[in-house]
Design a protein around this motif. Structure first.
Motif, PDB file in Angstrom:
ATOM      1  N   GLY A 155       0.811  -1.211   0.000  1.00 23.58           N
ATOM      2  CA  GLY A 155       0.000   0.000   0.000  1.00 23.58           C
ATOM      3  C   GLY A 155       0.845   1.261   0.000  1.00 23.58           C
ATOM      4  O   GLY A 155       2.066   1.215   0.180  1.00 23.58           O
ATOM      5  N   MET A 156       0.204   2.385  -0.177  1.00 22.72           N
ATOM      6  CA  MET A 156       0.911   3.658  -0.239  1.00 22.72           C
ATOM      7  C   MET A 156       1.561   4.012   1.102  1.00 22.72           C
ATOM      8  O   MET A 156       2.617   4.640   1.139  1.00 22.72           O
ATOM      9  CB  MET A 156      -0.047   4.765  -0.677  1.00 22.72           C
ATOM     10  N   ASP A 157       0.950   3.601   2.209  1.00 20.77           N
ATOM     11  CA  ASP A 157       1.558   3.862   3.513  1.00 20.77           C
ATOM     12  C   ASP A 157       2.896   3.148   3.643  1.00 20.77           C
ATOM     13  O   ASP A 157       3.856   3.699   4.204  1.00 20.77           O
ATOM     14  CB  ASP A 157       0.618   3.412   4.634  1.00 20.77           C
ATOM     15  N   ARG A 158       2.966   1.933   3.120  1.00 19.96           N
ATOM     16  CA  ARG A 158       4.224   1.192   3.189  1.00 19.96           C
ATOM     17  C   ARG A 158       5.271   1.829   2.292  1.00 19.96           C
ATOM     18  O   ARG A 158       6.455   1.882   2.641  1.00 19.96           O
ATOM     19  CB  ARG A 158       3.992  -0.263   2.796  1.00 19.96           C
ATOM     20  N   LEU A 159       4.854   2.314   1.140  1.00 19.88           N
ATOM     21  CA  LEU A 159       5.769   3.013   0.246  1.00 19.88           C
ATOM     22  C   LEU A 159       6.269   4.302   0.900  1.00 19.88           C
ATOM     23  O   LEU A 159       7.441   4.664   0.758  1.00 19.88           O
ATOM     24  CB  LEU A 159       5.072   3.323  -1.077  1.00 19.88           C
ATOM     25  N   ARG A 160       5.367   4.980   1.611  1.00 20.05           N
ATOM     26  CA  ARG A 160       5.769   6.191   2.326  1.00 20.05           C
ATOM     27  C   ARG A 160       6.841   5.866   3.378  1.00 20.05           C
ATOM     28  O   ARG A 160       7.859   6.554   3.474  1.00 20.05           O
ATOM     29  CB  ARG A 160       4.547   6.821   3.001  1.00 20.05           C
ATOM     30  N   ALA A 161       6.602   4.812   4.126  1.00 19.34           N
ATOM     31  CA  ALA A 161       7.551   4.438   5.173  1.00 19.34           C
ATOM     32  C   ALA A 161       8.900   4.014   4.592  1.00 19.34           C
ATOM     33  O   ALA A 161       9.961   4.362   5.122  1.00 19.34           O
ATOM     34  CB  ALA A 161       6.958   3.310   6.014  1.00 19.34           C
ATOM     35  N   GLU A 162       8.874   3.246   3.501  1.00 10.35           N
ATOM     36  CA  GLU A 162      10.112   2.754   2.884  1.00 10.35           C
ATOM     37  C   GLU A 162      10.915   3.886   2.257  1.00 10.35           C
ATOM     38  O   GLU A 162      12.148   3.916   2.344  1.00 10.35           O
ATOM     39  CB  GLU A 162       9.784   1.706   1.819  1.00 10.35           C
ATOM     40  N   SER A 163      10.220   4.826   1.638  1.00 12.84           N
ATOM     41  CA  SER A 163      10.897   5.905   0.914  1.00 12.84           C
ATOM     42  C   SER A 163      11.241   7.089   1.800  1.00 12.84           C
ATOM     43  O   SER A 163      12.146   7.870   1.479  1.00 12.84           O
ATOM     44  CB  SER A 163      10.009   6.388  -0.233  1.00 12.84           C
ATOM     45  N   GLY A 164      10.483   7.241   2.899  1.00 14.38           N
ATOM     46  CA  GLY A 164      10.681   8.403   3.746  1.00 14.38           C
ATOM     47  C   GLY A 164      10.063   9.664   3.185  1.00 14.38           C
ATOM     48  O   GLY A 164      10.322  10.776   3.667  1.00 14.38           O
ATOM     49  N   VAL A 165       9.222   9.498   2.164  1.00 11.97           N
ATOM     50  CA  VAL A 165       8.555  10.637   1.536  1.00 11.97           C
ATOM     51  C   VAL A 165       7.194  10.844   2.202  1.00 11.97           C
ATOM     52  O   VAL A 165       6.394   9.902   2.272  1.00 11.97           O
ATOM     53  CB  VAL A 165       8.362  10.398   0.023  1.00 11.97           C
ATOM     54  N   PRO A 166       6.888  12.047   2.681  1.00 11.16           N
ATOM     55  CA  PRO A 166       5.584  12.299   3.294  1.00 11.16           C
ATOM     56  C   PRO A 166       4.451  11.984   2.312  1.00 11.16           C
ATOM     57  O   PRO A 166       4.591  12.166   1.102  1.00 11.16           O
ATOM     58  CB  PRO A 166       5.623  13.795   3.619  1.00 11.16           C
ATOM     59  N   LEU A 167       3.340  11.512   2.847  1.00  5.47           N
ATOM     60  CA  LEU A 167       2.238  11.067   1.999  1.00  5.47           C
ATOM     61  C   LEU A 167       1.737  12.178   1.085  1.00  5.47           C
ATOM     62  O   LEU A 167       1.411  11.940  -0.086  1.00  5.47           O
ATOM     63  CB  LEU A 167       1.101  10.546   2.877  1.00  5.47           C
ATOM     64  N   LYS A 168       1.683  13.398   1.582  1.00  4.86           N
ATOM     65  CA  LYS A 168       1.201  14.516   0.771  1.00  4.86           C
ATOM     66  C   LYS A 168       2.099  14.734  -0.435  1.00  4.86           C
ATOM     67  O   LYS A 168       1.632  14.940  -1.556  1.00  4.86           O
ATOM     68  CB  LYS A 168       1.129  15.786   1.623  1.00  4.86           C
ATOM     69  N   ARG A 169       3.419  14.670  -0.214  1.00 12.32           N
ATOM     70  CA  ARG A 169       4.348  14.857  -1.328  1.00 12.32           C
ATOM     71  C   ARG A 169       4.307  13.664  -2.269  1.00 12.32           C
ATOM     72  O   ARG A 169       4.426  13.809  -3.479  1.00 12.32           O
ATOM     73  CB  ARG A 169       5.775  15.050  -0.798  1.00 12.32           C
ATOM     74  N   LEU A 170       4.119  12.470  -1.713  1.00 11.10           N
ATOM     75  CA  LEU A 170       4.012  11.262  -2.537  1.00 11.10           C
ATOM     76  C   LEU A 170       2.888  11.408  -3.549  1.00 11.10           C
ATOM     77  O   LEU A 170       3.066  11.154  -4.744  1.00 11.10           O
ATOM     78  CB  LEU A 170       3.765  10.053  -1.627  1.00 11.10           C
ATOM     79  N   TYR A 171       1.727  11.840  -3.062  1.00 11.85           N
ATOM     80  CA  TYR A 171       0.568  11.970  -3.956  1.00 11.85           C
ATOM     81  C   TYR A 171       0.707  13.148  -4.917  1.00 11.85           C
ATOM     82  O   TYR A 171       0.047  13.185  -5.947  1.00 11.85           O
ATOM     83  CB  TYR A 171      -0.712  12.097  -3.136  1.00 11.85           C
ATOM     84  N   ARG A 172       1.567  14.111  -4.556  1.00 12.46           N
ATOM     85  CA  ARG A 172       1.811  15.213  -5.484  1.00 12.46           C
ATOM     86  C   ARG A 172       2.598  14.723  -6.694  1.00 12.46           C
ATOM     87  O   ARG A 172       2.360  15.152  -7.825  1.00 12.46           O
ATOM     88  CB  ARG A 172       2.589  16.333  -4.788  1.00 12.46           C
ATOM     89  N   VAL A 173       3.531  13.822  -6.450  1.00 10.91           N
ATOM     90  CA  VAL A 173       4.351  13.288  -7.544  1.00 10.91           C
ATOM     91  C   VAL A 173       3.624  12.179  -8.296  1.00 10.91           C
ATOM     92  O   VAL A 173       3.671  12.114  -9.526  1.00 10.91           O
ATOM     93  CB  VAL A 173       5.699  12.774  -6.987  1.00 10.91           C
TER      94      VAL A 173
END
Length: 202
Positions: free
Chosen positions: A28-46
């Protein structure tokens, strides 16, 4: 690198690690956020949707995979050896500790045609592979018949290796042996005995 470029790279690195090891739908996106260290808001911006991230991950993997294969194979000076080098390269790939089969077939197996953007990347990757095999076949005096058979050998060996209990180069070596037979068949590379057209023997 710009902030967005760096963010994109971090997300794609995380996606490649997680999607390939665990599957697209299991991550899921939460796991990707944790692995990458990218905040969820910025993740969805990209990547506004997970499907866009999956497609981008596969596009980058296609470029890396295809470039690695071509570089390895085209380093061989002899046309016949270039054909066989495809399977040598596969053997090295299959033996890697994290090998889990073809990322493109894995994604397609999970998603089918439900995500057109992903389906397009998968089909483009396979078309690029088939085109390269066609170039190699032409180099040894073969044609579409040989290229199609090489494609089946490559894909078949990859599937067999992908479901093996542990990483093994054996399917690549076995496929290489069949490729050698195809290159020495009477009537020319890839032709059926006596020059018959494929399928003519039933």
């Amino acid at each position: 690198m710009s902030t967005d470029t760096e963010t994109r790279t971090r997300l794609l690195d995380a996606a490649e690690t997680l999607f390939y090891a665990h599957g697209v739908q299991a991550v899921g996106m939460d796991r990707l956020r944790a692995e990458s260290g990218v905040p969820l808001k910025r993740l969805y911006r990209v990547f506004p949707a997970k499907e866009a991230l999956v497609a981008a991950y596969l596009e980058r993997r296609d470029e890396r995979w295809t470039t690695s294969l071509r570089t390895y194979v085209l380093a061989r000076p002899d046309a016949r050896e270039r054909v066989l080098a495809v399977f040598d390269w596969l053997g090295e790939w299959f033996a890697e500790p994290g090998f889990r089969g073809c990322a493109f077939l894995n994604a397609y197996g999970e998603l089918g045609t439900a995500v057109p953007a992903v389906t397009e990347v998968v089909r483009t990757h396979k078309a690029r592979l088939r085109q390269f095999l066609g170039e190699l076949a032409e180099g040894v005096g073969g044609g579409d018949d040989l290229a199609d058979r090489l494609m089946v050998l490559v894909e078949g060996a990859t599937v067999v290796a992908g479901v093996a209990a542990s990483p093994t180069p054996a399917p690549a070596a076995q496929a290489r042996e069949v490729a050698e037979l195809l290159l020495t068949r009477p009537g020319g590379p890839g032709r059926a005995p006596g020059g018959a057209t494929p399928g003519a023997l039933g």
